[in-house]
Design a protein around this motif. Structure first.
Motif, PDB file in Angstrom:
ATOM      1  N   GLY A 140     155.675  48.598  25.917  1.00  0.00           N
ATOM      2  CA  GLY A 140     154.512  48.253  26.735  1.00  0.00           C
ATOM      3  C   GLY A 140     154.516  48.966  28.080  1.00  0.00           C
ATOM      4  O   GLY A 140     153.482  49.447  28.547  1.00  0.00           O
ATOM      5  N   THR A 211     151.958  44.106  36.375  1.00  0.00           N
ATOM      6  CA  THR A 211     152.110  44.176  34.918  1.00  0.00           C
ATOM      7  C   THR A 211     153.374  44.942  34.541  1.00  0.00           C
ATOM      8  O   THR A 211     154.129  44.524  33.644  1.00  0.00           O
ATOM      9  CB  THR A 211     150.883  44.853  34.284  1.00  0.00           C
ATOM     10  OG1 THR A 211     149.714  44.100  34.608  1.00  0.00           O
ATOM     11  CG2 THR A 211     151.024  44.930  32.772  1.00  0.00           C
ATOM     12  N   PRO A 220     155.500  39.272  31.520  1.00  0.00           N
ATOM     13  CA  PRO A 220     154.139  39.803  31.727  1.00  0.00           C
ATOM     14  C   PRO A 220     153.100  38.690  31.697  1.00  0.00           C
ATOM     15  O   PRO A 220     153.242  37.713  30.955  1.00  0.00           O
ATOM     16  CB  PRO A 220     153.966  40.770  30.549  1.00  0.00           C
ATOM     17  CG  PRO A 220     154.840  40.207  29.478  1.00  0.00           C
ATOM     18  CD  PRO A 220     156.043  39.626  30.200  1.00  0.00           C
ATOM     19  N   ASP A 221     152.077  38.847  32.533  1.00  0.00           N
ATOM     20  CA  ASP A 221     150.963  37.892  32.568  1.00  0.00           C
ATOM     21  C   ASP A 221     149.774  38.533  31.858  1.00  0.00           C
ATOM     22  O   ASP A 221     149.346  39.631  32.228  1.00  0.00           O
ATOM     23  CB  ASP A 221     150.604  37.563  34.028  1.00  0.00           C
ATOM     24  CG  ASP A 221     149.428  36.602  34.121  1.00  0.00           C
ATOM     25  OD1 ASP A 221     149.652  35.390  33.972  1.00  0.00           O
ATOM     26  OD2 ASP A 221     148.279  37.076  34.303  1.00  0.00           O
ATOM     27  N   ALA A 222     149.237  37.827  30.853  1.00  0.00           N
ATOM     28  CA  ALA A 222     148.180  38.418  30.029  1.00  0.00           C
ATOM     29  C   ALA A 222     146.940  38.751  30.851  1.00  0.00           C
ATOM     30  O   ALA A 222     146.314  39.805  30.667  1.00  0.00           O
ATOM     31  CB  ALA A 222     147.830  37.469  28.889  1.00  0.00           C
ATOM     32  N   GLY A 223     146.576  37.857  31.773  1.00  0.00           N
ATOM     33  CA  GLY A 223     145.382  38.095  32.586  1.00  0.00           C
ATOM     34  C   GLY A 223     145.536  39.315  33.473  1.00  0.00           C
ATOM     35  O   GLY A 223     144.642  40.168  33.563  1.00  0.00           O
ATOM     36  N   THR A 224     146.695  39.418  34.147  1.00  0.00           N
ATOM     37  CA  THR A 224     146.949  40.571  35.016  1.00  0.00           C
ATOM     38  C   THR A 224     147.020  41.855  34.199  1.00  0.00           C
ATOM     39  O   THR A 224     146.519  42.904  34.622  1.00  0.00           O
ATOM     40  CB  THR A 224     148.272  40.366  35.778  1.00  0.00           C
ATOM     41  OG1 THR A 224     148.205  39.134  36.489  1.00  0.00           O
ATOM     42  CG2 THR A 224     148.511  41.495  36.755  1.00  0.00           C
ATOM     43  N   ALA A 225     147.640  41.782  33.022  1.00  0.00           N
ATOM     44  CA  ALA A 225     147.741  42.972  32.170  1.00  0.00           C
ATOM     45  C   ALA A 225     146.361  43.449  31.732  1.00  0.00           C
ATOM     46  O   ALA A 225     146.101  44.666  31.685  1.00  0.00           O
ATOM     47  CB  ALA A 225     148.606  42.650  30.950  1.00  0.00           C
ATOM     48  N   LEU A 226     145.476  42.520  31.426  1.00  0.00           N
ATOM     49  CA  LEU A 226     144.119  42.886  31.011  1.00  0.00           C
ATOM     50  C   LEU A 226     143.381  43.598  32.145  1.00  0.00           C
ATOM     51  O   LEU A 226     142.697  44.608  31.918  1.00  0.00           O
ATOM     52  CB  LEU A 226     143.348  41.630  30.585  1.00  0.00           C
ATOM     53  CG  LEU A 226     141.951  41.858  29.999  1.00  0.00           C
ATOM     54  CD1 LEU A 226     142.037  42.707  28.738  1.00  0.00           C
ATOM     55  CD2 LEU A 226     141.269  40.523  29.690  1.00  0.00           C
TER      56      LEU A 226
END
Length: 265
Positions: A140, A211, A220-226
């Motif tokens: 990732g 991220t 990892p935070d899904a919202g920040t990664a998006l």
């Protein structure tokens, strides 16, 4: 188009091999920042890190993002030199796919940036950076670095096409140095003065920093990664369209010669 793009890529790689400083120069400033902030300011700034921990573990992902963004400069200056020296005009007269010139340059710049990031990562590990990511985390992280490299490379290509001179391109490229500094690369957004906190929190490089940190340490935070991926994709698409339109603005006359024939002449 693929053959012409590979020919242009070979030209870019050949230039990079003959001039290794093109690759090294884009990592000089990030490496300088890492040495200064780890060796001089690390003790004081480490107290601002939530949950404690090693400051180099917090800093290194931000430095890697800086190394990617610094590639804007070398790409912009290289494209601008091709423009001012007539190389781009020469390519425009050739019987090749127009997109091949920019595609080959962009792929070569991305490969150069990835090499620069790997060298910077090796230095970070030597200074004590100890990521705990598993295989998926490393995949990732590498994917995010490559995606960011694609975005910043196309931005550098666009700057090089519109700058008018290598000096002007270098001026545009300062964006790639200033924005990462004004992000969460060195301290969390909550630790900066209130006057600039909103900008630091919501500018593109902060979610990318967070991220990358999360991927390196398994959080990892899904919202920040998006948000990070959305910024990268948005910048890449906008810069690619901008570059293509500028490049096609002044069409040349086809000479009937192929890219390989011109390159070998």
């Amino acid at each position: 188009m693929i053959t012409d793009s590979l020919t242009m890529l070979r030209r870019d790689v050949t230039h990079s091999v003959r001039n290794p400083m093109i690759t090294v120069s884009s990592m000089l400033v990030p490496v300088f920042f890492m040495l200064i902030f780890v060796g001089v300011f690390g003790g004081a700034l480490g107290t601002a890190i939530p949950g404690g921990g090693s400051y180099v573990d917090y800093l290194a992902p931000g430095i890697l993002v800086m190394a990617v963004a610094s590639g804007i400069g070398s790409t912009a200056v290289g494209v601008s030199m091709d423009m001012t020296e007539g190389v781009i005009d020469r390519f425009r007269t050739m019987a090749i796919a127009r997109s091949a010139v920019l595609n080959g340059t962009a792929v070569g710049a991305v490969l150069r940036t990835v090499v620069s990031v790997l060298l910077t990562l090796a230095l970070a590990v030597a200074l004590g950076f100890r990521p705990t990511a598993g295989l998926l985390g490393w995949i990732g992280a590498l994917g995010l670095v490559v995606l960011l490299a694609v975005a910043t490379t196309w931005l550098g290509v666009a700057f090089g096409l519109v700058a008018g001179s290598p000096a002007g391109a270098n001026g545009f490229a300062q964006i790639g140095l200033v924005l990462p500094v004004l992000s969460s690369a060195f301290v969390p957004a909550d630790a900066v003065p209130a006057a600039v906190r909103w900008f630091v929190r919501y500018q593109p490089f902060t979610p990318i920093n967070e991220t990358l940190r999360g991927l390196f340490f398994g959080t990892p935070d899904a919202g920040t990664a998006l948000v990070a991926v959305a910024w990268c994709v948005g910048i890449a698409l906008a810069a690619c369209v901008w570059s293509t339109r500028v490049f096609r603005r002044e069409p040349g006359r086809a000479s009937g010669r192929t890219a390989a024939q011109i390159m070998s002449s």
